[in-house]
Design a protein around this motif. Structure first.
Motif, short mmCIF file in Angstrom:
data_model
loop_
_atom_site.label_atom_id
_atom_site.label_comp_id
_atom_site.label_asym_id
_atom_site.label_seq_id
_atom_site.Cartn_x
_atom_site.Cartn_y
_atom_site.Cartn_z
N ARG A 1 2.49 -5.40 0.75
CA ARG A 1 1.94 -6.55 0.95
C ARG A 1 1.23 -7.48 -0.21
O ARG A 1 1.47 -8.58 -0.35
CB ARG A 1 0.64 -6.26 1.92
N GLU A 2 1.14 -6.69 -1.18
CA GLU A 2 0.73 -7.21 -2.50
C GLU A 2 1.86 -7.83 -3.18
O GLU A 2 1.83 -8.97 -3.72
CB GLU A 2 0.12 -6.24 -3.43
N GLU B 1 2.41 0.26 2.54
CA GLU B 1 2.26 -0.76 3.13
C GLU B 1 1.44 -1.62 2.29
O GLU B 1 1.69 -2.99 2.02
CB GLU B 1 1.86 -0.65 4.57
N ARG B 2 0.49 -1.08 1.86
CA ARG B 2 -0.53 -2.17 0.98
C ARG B 2 0.22 -2.78 -0.26
O ARG B 2 0.11 -3.76 -0.40
CB ARG B 2 -1.85 -1.41 0.41
N ASN C 1 4.47 -9.06 -1.71
CA ASN C 1 4.80 -10.22 -0.86
C ASN C 1 3.90 -11.58 -1.21
O ASN C 1 4.45 -12.71 -1.06
CB ASN C 1 4.54 -10.11 0.50
N LYS C 2 2.69 -11.05 -1.53
CA LYS C 2 1.71 -12.41 -1.93
C LYS C 2 2.34 -12.90 -3.24
O LYS C 2 2.03 -13.82 -3.43
CB LYS C 2 0.14 -11.64 -1.95
#
Length: 219
Positions: A213-214, A209-210, A216-217
Motif C-alpha cells: 500500500r505504501e 500488504e502494508r 502504491n501511494k
C-alpha cells in the motif's frame, strides 16, 4: 636415456613452477579481496588506527579461511574413506565439527580482544555488522515494523537471538553460511513469538500488504 630423463625433469620442473606461480597468484588475489573487504568495514569508523584495525580484520579473515580449509579437508577425507561405515563416518564428522567450533570460539575471543584495544564498543558493533552484511539491524528493524505492538521484553529477546546469530555468522566461511546462521535464529524467534500467541503467518501477510500500500501511494 639421459636425454629422456632430462626432458622429464624439465617438464616436471616447469609444471611445479607453474603450479607454485598459480598458488602465489591465488594467495595474492585472496589478500586483495579480504583487504578490500576489511577497508570497506573500517572506513565508516573514522578511527585514527584505521590501518591497524584493517590489518586485524584481514588477519581474522585469513585465519578463519585457513581453519575452515583444514576442517573441510578432514571431513572430505572421512567421507572418502570407503572402509568406514556410515555410522562411524558420521561420528568422526561430528568430532571434527566439534573441534572446528572450539577452534572458532577461541579465535573469535582473541579477535575481539584485539579490537577492544583500539576500538570503542560502538565501533566493534559496527565491525561485527560489517562482517555480517548488516543483517542484525535490518532484521531487527523488520520485526519491529512487522509487529509494532511488540513488548519491550519481546524486543529484548529478539535482539538477543539476533546478536547470538551474528556472533556465529562472523566466523562462518561463506556468505551463504553467514545467512544460514541468521535463518536458524529467525526460526527460533518465530517459534518464540508464536508461543507468545502471535500468528506469524498472518503478521507477515499483513506487513507485506502494508508495504504494498505504501509503494502504491508513492506511485
Amino acid at each position: 636415456m639421459n636425454k629422456i630423463l632430462v626432458t622429464i625433469t624439465m617438464v616436471v620442473g616447469i609444471s611445479l613452477g607453474a603450479k607454485a606461480q598459480n598458488t602465489q597468484q591465488e594467495a595474492e588475489a585472496y589478500t586483495q579481496t579480504i583487504t578490500k573487504r576489511a577497508e570497506k568495514i573500517v572506513t565508516p569508523l573514522h578511527t585514527p588506527d584505521s590501518v591497524k584495525v584493517r590489518d586485524i580484520i584481514v588477519d581474522q579473515y585469513r585465519q578463519l579461511n585457513t581453519m575452515h580449509d583444514l576442517y573441510n579437508a578432514q571431513i572430505k577425507q572421512i567421507k572418502a574413506a570407503t572402509d568406514l561405515s556410515k555410522e562411524i563416518q558420521e561420528t568422526k564428522i561430528r568430532q571434527v565439527e566439534d573441534q572446528r567450533m572450539a577452534a572458532l570460539e577461541k579465535a573469535h575471543s582473541a579477535y575481539l580482544s584485539k579490537l577492544k584495544k583500539v576500538l570503542s564498543e560502538q565501533q566493534i558493533e559496527a565491525v561485527k555488522d560489517g562482517m555480517t552484511y548488516g543483517v542484525l539491524p535490518i532484521t531487527y528493524k523488520g520485526y519491529q515494523e512487522m509487529l509494532p505492538d511488540l513488548t519491550e521484553g519481546q524486543k529484548k529477546q529478539i535482539l538477543a537471538y539476533l546478536t547470538e546469530a551474528r556472533e556465529r555468522a562472523m566466523d562462518a566461511e561463506s556468505s551463504n553460511k553467514k545467512h544460514a546462521w541468521f535463518g536458524k535464529y529467525k526460526g527460533k524467534i518465530n517459534n518464540y513469538l508464536s508461543a507468545s500467541g502471535i500468528d506469524m503467518k498472518q503478521a507477515s501477510k499483513a506487513w507485506e500488504e502494508r508495504i504494498a500500500r505504501e509503494k502504491n501511494k508513492l506511485n
